[in-house]
Design a protein around this motif. Structure first.
Motif, PDB file in Angstrom:
ATOM      1  N   LYS A 112      -1.242 -42.590 -59.507  1.00 38.10           N
ATOM      2  CA  LYS A 112      -1.640 -43.249 -58.263  1.00 38.10           C
ATOM      3  C   LYS A 112      -2.419 -44.536 -58.538  1.00 38.10           C
ATOM      4  CE  LYS A 112      -3.492 -40.509 -55.128  1.00 38.10           C
ATOM      5  NZ  LYS A 112      -4.285 -39.380 -54.582  1.00 38.10           N
ATOM      6  N   SER A 124       1.569 -39.542 -54.029  1.00 38.89           N
ATOM      7  CA  SER A 124       1.513 -41.009 -53.977  1.00 38.89           C
ATOM      8  C   SER A 124       1.760 -41.570 -52.576  1.00 38.89           C
ATOM      9  CB  SER A 124       2.545 -41.602 -54.944  1.00 38.89           C
ATOM     10  OG  SER A 124       3.858 -41.198 -54.595  1.00 38.89           O
ATOM     11  N   TYR A 125       2.062 -40.695 -51.609  1.00 41.42           N
ATOM     12  CA  TYR A 125       2.309 -41.158 -50.238  1.00 41.42           C
ATOM     13  C   TYR A 125       1.109 -41.922 -49.689  1.00 41.42           C
ATOM     14  CZ  TYR A 125       2.368 -40.837 -45.124  1.00 41.42           C
ATOM     15  OH  TYR A 125       2.283 -41.125 -43.785  1.00 41.42           O
ATOM     16  N   ARG A 178       1.908 -47.986 -51.096  1.00 40.72           N
ATOM     17  CA  ARG A 178       2.058 -47.262 -52.354  1.00 40.72           C
ATOM     18  C   ARG A 178       2.370 -48.202 -53.512  1.00 40.72           C
ATOM     19  NH1 ARG A 178       6.664 -43.358 -51.355  1.00 40.72           N
ATOM     20  NH2 ARG A 178       5.278 -41.574 -51.385  1.00 40.72           N
TER      21      ARG A 178
END
Length: 514
Positions: free
Chosen positions: A95, A126-127, A139
């Motif tokens: 992330k 990771s949304y 993102r």
């Protein structure tokens, strides 16, 4: 985000150029002669790495490895559950803003469902919600390559996982939208957009249409809002025309103040999530658009706001549902069951194989099951088992709750066929018993997702559940239909015999009578 499936082992993964190489190592790992295997073996021998799911060892600029960073991650027994847990535990690494390209490599055999679990976990972690946030915060991770020993064996699971991501993220985005960006009309527009995909059709009914249908319970909830209601009908036609559809009904209260029985102000903003049942139906259709399974599905969404004004329905009012049954509205904050009951009556016109409604229905279900499992109520054991199995396979679990008839006693009313509430005790069950009065003998299930559809606190946001459960269930039903033997073909001789037999009998009767 873009996902790719590629044939990789540890030796070939070392040559993959990326910002992060995530190596997934199961218990019983057997090292090969390549450099990464030797590093893993040494880390295990020295105790710097254990293979319990989620345990990690970060490495930087490893010689002969093209990736800038390497993260060794234990995945326990390598099951889908353990892999999901491990990938989520390692999510801080991918992330990071500097991670644009991620490569995941399995350092061992790939269990069934593992590839799907991995891609979904990467997407989940990771949304980033974007609808009303600056685009700069979108993102960072743009591409994820999943390396497996054999592509052919992993392709179906990979494709299913990517399709589920599309559906879950669609549901999450709509669930997260503020109420002024997710009005009933905007929800209808989202459904219409899905009709651009093959095999999907959409109809949207307005207030006049709903009045003609006699949906008095649904209309009563919408009376207090200036936003006009919408009744959304989606159809996915992937099966034979004579195959009965599965009907999904999603509660679409785009904002719930509680009406005249108004809610406390604390955390009332979270009532924008009261349409997550509707969002899950939209998300399921988004996944069906990708997967194109051989099954027929109908999606019904009663969408409106529950607001208090001079026209709003009042406690003690009696309304007539589409089924003709009358309802005394004892609490206007028990509105979800009112919009659902008319939709369940409408669902009968499709002569469905099964009906599943999905709703953020009761706080009582949150008390009973927390945020781990959705509540499952069903009048059919086969349907209940299929949904429970689908939830387990999707890592989107539910738990079957009772539906004893005695629970319906509290719904009795002196002024109508039923009240809309039955007191606090067993509130999730009595809500389900209310809905059951509108389904007859049709196989029916109710999913109470009040505890699972969203999270509060620092991690506040929609989860996209139970899209995974619903899609797995529908794919399972499509597989069942495909496995059923086709009816025997009718030959010309058989047709002649069918016509000739009655004709011969008529001739014989005529002979006897003469």
């Amino acid at each position: 985000m873009n996902f790719d499936l590629k044939t990789l082992d540890l030796a070939t993964a070392a040559s993959e150029k990326c910002d992060l190489l995530l190596v997934l190592i199961p218990e019983g790992f057997k090292p090969g002669p390549d450099g990464l295997s030797l590093i893993i073996a040494q880390a295990l021998k020295s105790g710097d790495l254990t293979l319990k799911a989620g345990k990690q060892l970060p490495l930087y600029q490893v010689p002969a490895v093209a990736a800038r960073r390497v993260l060794l991650v234990g995945v326990g027994d390598g099951s889908a559950r353990a892999l999901r847990q491990a990938v989520l535990a390692a999510s801080g690494a991918f992330k990071a803003p500097q991670t644009k390209r991620l490569v995941l490599c399995f350092a061992g055999a790939v269990a069934p469902g593992a590839v799907s679990a991995v891609v979904q976990a990467v997407a989940e972690a990771s949304y980033v919600y974007t609808t009303t946030k600056p685009k700069a915060e979108a993102r960072a991770l743009g591409r994820c390559v999943v390396g497996v020993p054999h592509i052919a064996e992993a392709r179906e699971a990979f494709d299913n996982g990517v399709a589920l991501i599309a559906g879950i993220e669609f549901a999450r985005e709509w669930g997260n939208r503020p109420a002024n960006h997710a009005t009933p009309n905007l929800l209808a527009d989202a459904a219409k957009a899905l009709a651009k995909w093959p095999r999907i059709q959409c109809k949207v009914y307005g207030s006049a249409d709903v009045a003609r249908l006699g949906m008095g319970a649904f209309m009563a909830v919408a009376r207090g809002s200036e936003e006009p209601l919408r009744f959304i009908e989606l159809r996915y036609s992937g099966g034979a025309k004579n195959k009965a559809p599965v009907v999904l009904v999603g509660k679409g209260i785009t904002f719930d103040t509680g009406g005249i029985s108004i809610k406390p102000s604390a955390e009332m903003d979270e009532m924008k999530f009261d349409m997550c049942g509707a969002a899950s139906v939209l998300g399921t259709f988004r996944a069906l658009a990708e997967l194109q399974p051989a099954i027929n599905v109908v999606g019904l969404i009663p969408a409106c706001e529950n607001m208090p004004d001079g026209r709003a329905v009042k406690p003690g009012d009696v309304v007539t549902s589409m089924s003709g049954q009358t309802i005394e509205i004892l609490n206007t904050d028990a509105e979800g069951r009112l919009v659902l009951c008319d939709s369940l009556t409408y669902a009968a016109r499709f002569k469905p194989a099964a009906v599943v409604d999905i709703a953020t229905l009761t706080g009582a279900c949150v008390i009973a099951l927390g945020g781990v499992r959705s509540g499952l109520f069903a009048n059919n054991d086969g349907l209940a088992s299929a949904l429970q199995d689908a939830g387990d396979a999707a890592q989107d679990p539910c738990w079957r709750m009772p539906l004893d008839d005695d629970y319906a006693d509290g719904l009795k009313s002196n002024f109508a066929d039923m009240g809309n509430v039955a007191g606090r005790a067993g509130g999730a069950i009595t809500a389900a018993k209310f809905l059951q009065k509108f389904v007859g003998d049709t196989p029916w299930a109710h999913l109470d997702i009040a505890g699972t559809a969203w999270r509060g606190g620092a991690a506040k946001g929609s989860t996209g559940r139970p899209v995974g459960l619903l899609v797995h269930y529908l794919l399972g039903q499509a597989a069942v239909h495909a496995a059923m033997p086709a009816p025997p073909a009718t030959t010309s001789a058989t047709k002649v015999a069918r016509v000739a037999k009655p004709a011969a009998k008529r001739a014989q009767r005529a002979k006897i009578s003469s």
